[in-house]
Scaffold this active site. Structure first.
Site, short mmCIF file in Angstrom:
data_model
loop_
_atom_site.label_atom_id
_atom_site.label_comp_id
_atom_site.label_asym_id
_atom_site.label_seq_id
_atom_site.Cartn_x
_atom_site.Cartn_y
_atom_site.Cartn_z
N ASP A 51 0.85 -1.19 0.00
CA ASP A 51 0.00 0.00 0.00
C ASP A 51 0.88 1.25 0.00
O ASP A 51 1.97 1.26 0.59
CB ASP A 51 -0.91 0.01 1.22
CG ASP A 51 -2.03 -1.01 1.11
OD1 ASP A 51 -2.78 -0.94 0.11
OD2 ASP A 51 -2.16 -1.88 2.00
N ARG A 79 -11.28 -23.31 2.89
CA ARG A 79 -12.42 -24.06 2.35
C ARG A 79 -12.52 -25.46 2.94
O ARG A 79 -13.45 -26.21 2.62
CB ARG A 79 -12.31 -24.14 0.81
CG ARG A 79 -11.15 -24.99 0.31
CD ARG A 79 -10.90 -24.77 -1.18
NE ARG A 79 -11.94 -25.35 -1.99
CZ ARG A 79 -11.84 -26.55 -2.59
NH1 ARG A 79 -10.76 -27.30 -2.42
NH2 ARG A 79 -12.81 -27.00 -3.34
N ASP A 131 -3.48 -33.78 8.30
CA ASP A 131 -3.53 -32.44 8.87
C ASP A 131 -3.68 -32.51 10.38
O ASP A 131 -3.06 -31.74 11.12
CB ASP A 131 -4.74 -31.66 8.30
CG ASP A 131 -4.60 -31.34 6.83
OD1 ASP A 131 -4.39 -30.17 6.50
OD2 ASP A 131 -4.72 -32.26 6.01
N GLU A 148 -15.20 -33.21 -5.19
CA GLU A 148 -14.91 -32.09 -4.29
C GLU A 148 -14.02 -31.02 -4.91
O GLU A 148 -13.74 -30.00 -4.28
CB GLU A 148 -14.24 -32.63 -3.01
CG GLU A 148 -12.77 -32.99 -3.14
CD GLU A 148 -12.50 -34.37 -3.72
OE1 GLU A 148 -11.35 -34.82 -3.67
OE2 GLU A 148 -13.46 -35.01 -4.20
N GLY A 205 -2.01 -37.22 0.20
CA GLY A 205 -1.94 -35.90 0.80
C GLY A 205 -1.17 -34.90 -0.02
O GLY A 205 -1.24 -33.70 0.23
N ASP A 242 -1.48 -33.61 -3.02
CA ASP A 242 -2.21 -33.28 -4.24
C ASP A 242 -2.04 -31.79 -4.54
O ASP A 242 -2.45 -30.96 -3.76
CB ASP A 242 -3.69 -33.67 -4.11
CG ASP A 242 -4.31 -33.22 -2.78
OD1 ASP A 242 -3.60 -33.15 -1.76
OD2 ASP A 242 -5.51 -32.95 -2.77
N GLU A 265 -1.68 -21.53 3.94
CA GLU A 265 -1.54 -22.98 3.85
C GLU A 265 -0.13 -23.42 3.47
O GLU A 265 0.38 -24.43 3.95
CB GLU A 265 -2.54 -23.49 2.82
CG GLU A 265 -2.50 -24.96 2.51
CD GLU A 265 -3.37 -25.32 1.32
OE1 GLU A 265 -3.85 -26.47 1.27
OE2 GLU A 265 -3.59 -24.46 0.44
#
Length: 755
Positions: free
Chosen positions: A118, A293, A301, A413, A465, A467, A662
């Site tokens: 900014d 999501r 996890d 999904e 896991g 992916d 993530e």
């Protein structure tokens, strides 16, 4: 109940309390949770501050009897035209007006965040409490202004019109601020229980692309009490439109595919508790979701999150997740990818034994601890034998295991466009639109063996896991991977040791059979021999995956090679080679990269970036490497990687409005949260304030801090780049801080010097 810094008992929490240096004489705790700090008890309009904030007096104004009418902590000065202070200041703030002014002045890209990108003046004046808001003082710099935005957003969320804000909440050392947020706020924001209080929120699924959007829960066929409970919840709360359905006794791929048009949440463990008002009620076992999501209970996890939860003193949550894993194994046959109906055929990397043993170590002196451990180990044995040591996952020739789940059709999904590049060719071949082809293919009206093979491997990638990655794409179901077989070796050694040391070398199973440690010792030895034969490459000094169909080793250089050290399957000589040959290939500015640039290869329009490839780094790869390195005595290398990873997280947190995401690009020193791979980056889409972080990154931060000394933590607080700190942190030459304008901009100078 949320664990705050006053009740934490772990080393990390003790370090946090030491740094704060807040005593009872300080009055209100400036580092309390937002719910307390902005609660009604701290409203300036209440009797706590009297009625003085409604007046416009100077510091020299006194009452008729000569006494001041200020807050108890304010000492009356002779003149009030200048705000003198020796302690941290407090500001009196009109929330809505200041928030509007702050965003108008500083948020020049209009994304409701204040970052280094900014172009505002980076200064805002706030009225001081000592002067009833008349005298103004400057708040400067991206870090303090973004913290101000976060605090104002939280205050508005709690319905506050006016607040008194302690300066220490704005210039808090960023390491301690992030640690505090994770342990006292983020974990609670990510916690779920599938019971009456939360099911309306939990059952909704942002990944549901079917026409039926009603929240739905599927209950195991033999859990009548749970079914009746959720049915009653649906009757008592008709506004949530909850659908309750039984699962069939035999769950097969055909049935799973048949309910893709009405996906639902899968029930987890529940216990009966006594409520003082309602009497005996059901309560769901708690668990922590990843965030973004991902609003359900995920496999690996949860293990990674448990490491941070235990450091944070949240044993209750880690124990709840172990109990939920055991429930899944006993009712769904496996630890699920996640507890949604479309995941019923798919597992994830197995970590149950290590997770259960870590929790047991914290609760072993409490009632029921031995039963908890016994149930966990029995469940792990069932999973090991019925999931990983059976075909199709077991390769009978090598004796090694693969990610190779059942399933039919297109994974529902994913985002609508995820497979369009694959499906378009087949749609054109059949003179159909992509949507028409997808429906007919899923319904079995069109047979495409090539596409069947593609989705076999795609489901295997998701079970792994990782992916997605070019390491696994198109071959995963045929690979005996080093990661999976390292985990199974850890199962074998953990089970052997636990049976021997905790159960008198005799564990009676539910089917009447007896397990002895000798059998599990033998399994571990056999697996190590197979790993050394098929997965270890002496010349390259690394472990590689083995293609059981092509009967050859993969050449992809992956950070999963270090999982062999985490599990203990590597010999000391092999570990030494990993450290001297593999580590230099995989170590980057911000920690370990998932795979090497050489292995990933060129990318372009027809070959896009994959998120588990170079240049991205993930919390699980870091954590498992740290633990493995420590196990083999490579403490210096482990601490170096910890510092690199935590610096990168801290840097993004400071520069980008408190962001925690993530995954990270470990090759980008300035904006590592920027990820261009197919799924973007979960945790980056927020306005004003991040309230969750991301599960396993939160965990990596608090767990990583527990491995660092105070010198490293001080350097992190000053945002000292890894190469500078690591070059100057040799034991014989203590680090010398040169506080730059940027470090002063962080507002942490006094904290660093004080420490």
């Amino acid at each position: 109940m949320s664990m705050n810094s006053e009740t934490a008992s772990e080393p990390g929490a003790k370090w946090f309390r030491h740094h704060r240096r807040v005593s009872s004489s300080d009055g209100d705790d400036p580092f309390s949770t937002a719910g307390i700090y902005y609660g009604p008890q701290n409203d300036p309009g209440t009797a706590k501050y009297g009625s003085r904030l409604a007046r416009t007096r100077t510091m020299s104004t006194v009452t008729a009897n000569g006494t001041n009418n200020l807050a108890p902590e304010v000492t009356l000065k002779r003149r009030g035209s200048i705000d003198e202070y020796s302690k941290p200041r407090k500001f009196v703030i009109d929330v809505n007006r200041t928030l509007e002014q702050l965003l108008h002045s500083e948020d020049t890209d209009n994304n409701f965040q204040i970052t280094i990108e900014d172009n505002g003046p980076k200064v805002l004046q706030l009225g001081t409490l000592n002067s009833n808001g008349i005298n103004k003082t400057d708040v400067r710099g991206t870090y303090m202004l973004s913290n101000l935005l976060q605090e104002l957003t939280l205050a508005k969320h709690f319905g506050r019109k006016t607040i008194v804000l302690d300066e220490r909440r704005l210039n808090e050392n960023p390491v301690h601020r992030l640690y505090r947020l994770i342990t006292t706020s983020f974990w609670d924001s990510l916690t779920r229980r599938i019971d009456q209080d939360q099911i309306g929120v939990i059952a909704s699924d942002p990944k549901n692309r079917s026409e039926d959007k009603n929240p739905r829960i599927y209950v195991p066929y033999n859990e009548k009490e749970q079914f009746d409970y959720y049915t009653q919840v649906a009757l008592e709360s008709p506004e949530i439109k909850l659908q309750v359905e039984y699962l069939p006794k035999d769950i097969n791929p055909e049935w799973v595919k048949s309910v893709n048009t009405k996906p639902g949440l899968l029930a987890l463990a529940m216990t009966k508790v006594n409520d003082p008002i309602l009497g005996e009620i059901f309560r769901g076992a708690p668990y922590v979701i990843p965030g973004g999501r991902f609003n359900e209970f995920y496999g690996w996890d949860s293990y990674m999150e448990s490491l941070g939860l235990l450091v944070s003193g949240r044993v209750d949550l880690a124990q709840g997740m172990v109990e939920n894993f055991c429930y899944e194994i006993n009712h769904y046959g496996k630890i699920l990818n996640a507890n949604r109906s479309y995941y019923l055929c798919r597992s994830q990397p197995p970590f149950l034994t290590d997770m259960a043993l870590r929790v047991y170590d914290k609760i072993k002196h409490t009632p029921g601890a031995d039963d908890f451990l016994k149930t966990s180990i029995k469940s792990a044995i069932k999973e090991y034998l019925e999931v990983w040591m059976c075909e199709p996952r077991l390769d009978p020739i090598t004796g090694l295991s693969r990610y190779r789940p059942d399933g039919l059709g297109i994974p529902p999904e994913t985002e609508p466009s995820h497979f369009i590049h694959i499906l378009t060719r087949f749609a054109k071949k059949n003179n159909l639109t992509v949507d028409e082809f997808s429906q007919k293919y899923n319904d079995g009206e069109i047979s495409e063996p090539e596409l069947d093979e593609y989705f076999l491997h795609d489901r295997a990638v998701r079970e792994s896991g990782h992916d997605t990655s070019y390491r696994l794409e198109g071959v995963c179901a045929d690979l005996a991977t080093i990661d999976l077989n390292s985990l199974l070796y850890k199962y074998e050694t953990d089970i052997a040791e636990t049976i021997r040391n905790r159960f008198g070398d005799c564990l009676l199973m539910d089917d009447g059979t007896v397990q002895h440690s000798m059998v599990w010792d033998r399994r571990a030895k056999i697996r190590k021999i197979a790993i050394d034969r098929y997965l270890w490459n002496e010349r390259e000094g690394m472990y590689f995956d083995y293609n059981t169909k092509r009967k050859k080793q993969s050449a992809y250089e992956s950070a999963t090679t270090f999982w062999a050290m985490w599990s203990g399957v590597a010999s000391p000589i092999q570990a030494a080679k990993l450290m001297t040959i593999a580590l230099p290939k995989l170590e980057e500015f911000g920690g370990l990269v998932s795979g090497t640039l050489k292995s990933r290869g060129a990318i372009g329009l027809d070959r896009p970036n994959r998120q588990w490839d170079y240049p991205y780094g993930w919390a699980p790869q870091q954590i498992l490497a740290w633990v493995g390195f420590m196990k083999y005595g490579y403490k210096e290398e482990a601490e170096r990687l910890v510092y690199r990873w935590l610096f990168m997280i801290t840097k993004a947190f400071v520069d980008y409005n408190g962001i925690v995401v993530e995954k990270y690009d470990v090759t980008r020193p300035n904006d590592p949260h920027r990820v261009d791979a197919e799924y973007g980056n979960q945790g980056s889409d927020f306005k004003g304030v991040a309230t969750e972080g991301f599960g396993w990154v939160n965990s990596s931060y608090v767990y990583g801090l527990s491995l660092l000394n105070s010198q490293s933590k001080r350097a992190l607080g000053a945002c000292t780049p890894p190469d500078i700190f690591l070059a100057s942190s040799r034991p014989t030459s203590p680090i010398q801080f040169s506080l730059t304008d940027r470090e002063q901009d962080l507002g942490v100078v006094s904290n660093i010097l004080e420490e």
